[in-house]
Design a protein around this motif. Structure first.
Motif: not given
Length: 232
Positions: A16-17, A21-23, A56-61, A69-74
């Motif tokens: 995630i940028d 906050w986009e992929e 470290i501290d990088e944001i992932l989805r 279905g498709v499930w997700m979290f950040d």
């Protein structure tokens, strides 16, 4: 809510940028090694025979595709490990939510398309095919090349410079016709390419259901061809 993500689950990881906050475009396949409260221990993905480098501290989805279905979290990376195996420790920072499967899959494909910037006074008030065609008949129109497409948006490269937040019209060849779809630019990057300078990630805006359905059918048809060739 029942527990969605479990130890041993196969997942897909997207960076995630932090600015938008986009992929980002690259997806990685991995598996959950362990879960302790809000912390997920995930095997470090391997790409082309090499462990992927995360920070470290990088944001992932994180995505999980299941029968319902498709499930997700950040999440945010808090630690990296090499022993006993290469893993990353990710702290969950958002609720688990469900998304539509058809909006999830991004088909990597190169399509020649056309793009036009919409100035504030030019934003279409109607969304009929005839009105869209008229809106595309005037003004500066530039060539572009798609990198991928989904039911929710498109990524393309072009020589023209746009800005994040710009509204554009795109003309995309789908199912023997050209769909004219309004989109908003969410991500912008410079690229090394012999013809084009910029790459943009966009989401479709005010797309009709039948237009989305045409894109999804096109993606499914391309997936089937890829499976027949052993590429999926």
């Amino acid at each position: 809510m029942r527990k969605i993500f479990k130890v041993g689950d196969k997942i897909e990881i997207v960076r995630i940028d932090r600015r938008t906050w986009e992929e980002k475009d690259v997806q990685y396949i991995s598996k959950i090694a362990d879960i302790k409260d809000e912390y997920f221990y995930i095997f470090t993905p391997i790409k082309e025979g090499v462990y992927v480098t995360f920070y470290i501290d990088e944001i992932l989805r994180l995505y999980k595709i299941s029968s319902d279905g498709v499930w997700m979290f950040d999440g945010v990376i808090e630690e990296r490990f090499k022993e006993p195996e290469y893993m990353i420790k990710v702290k969950q920072i958002s609720d688990v939510r469900k998304i539509q499967r058809r909006m999830f899959f991004r088909l990597p494909i190169n399509l020649d398309i056309f793009v036009k910037l919409l100035n504030f006074g030019q934003i279409p008030r109607e969304n009929t095919p005839e009105q869209a065609a008229n809106d595309f008949s005037e003004g500066k129109i530039v060539k572009a090349l798609t990198k991928d497409i989904s039911g929710g948006g498109v990524c393309f490269i072009t020589q023209e410079e746009f800005e994040i937040g710009d509204l554009i019209l795109t003309k995309i060849p789908i199912e023997q016709e050209e769909l004219i779809l309004k989109a908003q630019i969410l991500r912008k990057e410079r690229v090394q390419h012999p013809t084009y300078r910029f790459m943009y990630g966009c989401k479709f805006v005010e797309a009709r259901q039948n237009e989305i359905d045409k894109i999804v059918r096109f993606i499914f048809a391309q997936q089937q061809k890829m499976r027949q060739k052993g590429l999926l």
